[in-house]
Design an enzyme around this catalytic site. Structure first.
Site, PDB file in Angstrom:
ATOM      1  N   ALA A 101       0.802  -1.237   0.000  1.00  0.00           N
ATOM      2  CA  ALA A 101       0.000   0.000   0.000  1.00  0.00           C
ATOM      3  C   ALA A 101       0.838   1.291   0.000  1.00  0.00           C
ATOM      4  CB  ALA A 101      -1.010   0.043   1.142  1.00  0.00           C
ATOM      5  N   ALA A 102       2.152   1.178  -0.223  1.00  0.00           N
ATOM      6  CA  ALA A 102       2.967   2.402  -0.285  1.00  0.00           C
ATOM      7  C   ALA A 102       2.519   3.268  -1.466  1.00  0.00           C
ATOM      8  CB  ALA A 102       4.439   2.043  -0.426  1.00  0.00           C
ATOM      9  N   GLY A 103       2.304   2.628  -2.625  1.00  0.00           N
ATOM     10  CA  GLY A 103       1.847   3.370  -3.800  1.00  0.00           C
ATOM     11  C   GLY A 103       0.454   3.954  -3.584  1.00  0.00           C
ATOM     12  N   ASP A 104      -0.402   3.209  -2.902  1.00  0.00           N
ATOM     13  CA  ASP A 104      -1.764   3.696  -2.627  1.00  0.00           C
ATOM     14  C   ASP A 104      -1.706   4.924  -1.715  1.00  0.00           C
ATOM     15  OD1 ASP A 104      -2.649   1.491  -4.047  1.00  0.00           O
ATOM     16  OD2 ASP A 104      -2.831   0.249  -2.251  1.00  0.00           O
TER      17      ASP A 104
HETATM   18  O1  RIB Z   1      -1.725  -2.064  -3.106  1.00  0.00           O
HETATM   19  C1  RIB Z   1      -1.900  -2.979  -2.072  1.00  0.00           C
HETATM   20  C2  RIB Z   1      -3.202  -3.703  -2.237  1.00  0.00           C
HETATM   21  O2  RIB Z   1      -3.166  -4.494  -3.399  1.00  0.00           O
HETATM   22  C3  RIB Z   1      -3.553  -4.661  -1.120  1.00  0.00           C
HETATM   23  O3  RIB Z   1      -4.231  -4.033  -0.080  1.00  0.00           O
HETATM   24  C4  RIB Z   1      -4.350  -5.733  -1.831  1.00  0.00           C
HETATM   25  O4  RIB Z   1      -5.688  -5.789  -1.444  1.00  0.00           O
HETATM   26  C5  RIB Z   1      -4.202  -5.446  -3.310  1.00  0.00           C
HETATM   27  O5  RIB Z   1      -5.310  -4.838  -3.821  1.00  0.00           O
END
Ligand code: RIB
Length: 305
Positions: free
Chosen positions: A254-257
């Protein structure tokens, strides 16, 4: 940019099942792992949580199943202060699930069963046109059907929102022109930029080659995130390189998110692109020092900037 403050995020919501191992399993290998966790995840929901924790007025458009995982995801998004009036439910598929393996270097490998995310339809986006019309930013990823994203980007542009696509996971087939032509800003990582442009990114020169190739496909603004090295961007034909904050990464999930959600908030507040990238970098540099997807995303007061 415009001066509308609402950030609409169109994307996936998953239940993440995470196991830590010493190394990634080889084909046919049974590995003993540890520290099993069930967490909230999904690239769309993660970006929505990042935006909300940074103080953004966040609306999430997605779809979950009619099951306990779906119930928990809804309760969690509400607790984060995210508007879920446009979150749909389906009885046709279970809520999305991601099986995640993490290793000591902080890297991960992820298998996603899209489930209900794959049922998010263009009609679901059309029924949310009223909220898209109020959005300053429409932010998308690739864990929901491309036809749905084409509609979200089209409606975003129709209502003069700034449209951002984080092309994750890396697309296996070329992104359609109907999508790219309505995207204002593309934010791939190195792998995703390589899948889209065909250019393997090894250094700043190859990153620029990838950016130029993607620009020829019709996207004007591109930020390539290069992990611990930061980000390389071309915005309005201006080149920008922003180094990463130095930290000890233990889990990059989730770093990119986190980067995309935080950057969107900074842009919605009128910060210039360089400051917005720095803000996104700071948020993601904190997230990699913690385990989990949404568990790892910082709140704004932790950024001290
Ligand atoms: O970017 C990380 C995410 O990728 C995770 O939370 C997983 O659910 C996938 O969607």
């Amino acid at each position: 940019m415009n001066n509308k403050k609402i950030i609409v995020i169109v994307g996936s919501a998953n239940t993440d099942m995470v196991i830590s191992t010493d190394h990634f399993p080889l084909p046919g290998e049974t590995l003993m792992g540890k520290n099993f966790m069930i967490n909230y995840g999904g690239k769309g929901a993660n970006q929505a949580v990042a935006a909300a924790r940074m103080g953004g007025q966040t609306v999430f458009i997605g779809k979950v199943g009619d099951d306990n995982f779906g119930n928990s995801i809804i309760t969690n998004l509400i607790s984060e202060g995210i508007n879920i009036n446009h979150l749909h439910r389906t009885q046709e598929s279970p809520t999305g699930v991601a099986l995640i393996t993490t290793v000591p270097s902080g890297e991960n490998s992820i298998i996603v069963n899209a489930g209900a995310n794959g049922q998010l339809k263009a009609e679901d986006i059309q029924s949310s046109e009223d909220v898209i019309a109020q959005a300053g930013i429409v932010l998308m990823q690739l864990e929901t059907p491309v036809a749905t994203l084409i509609e979200a980007a089209r409606l975003g542009k129709k209502h003069r929102a700034f449209t951002i696509l984080n092309p994750a996971p890396a697309p296996a087939t070329p992104l359609p022109q109907e999508l790219l032509e309505n995207i204002d800003l593309l934010i791939p990582n190195e792998t995703e930029a390589c899948s889209i442009s065909g250019v393997e990114i090894k250094d700043e020169d190859t990153a620029m080659q990838a950016i130029n190739t993607i620009q020829k496909m019709g996207v004007k603004n591109i930020i390539i995130t290069v992990g611990s090295k930061g980000a390389i961007a071309k915005m309005d034909n201006k080149l920008i390189t922003v180094p990463a904050f130095k930290v000890k990464a233990i889990d990059t999930t989730a770093a990119g998110d986190t980067f995309c959600g935080a950057l969107s908030v900074a842009l919605s507040e009128g910060k210039d692109i360089e400051a917005a990238i720095r803000f996104g970098n700071k948020a993601s540099s904190i997230s990699v020092t913690r385990k989990g997807a949404q568990l790892s995303i910082p709140h704004r007061d932790e950024l001290e900037m």
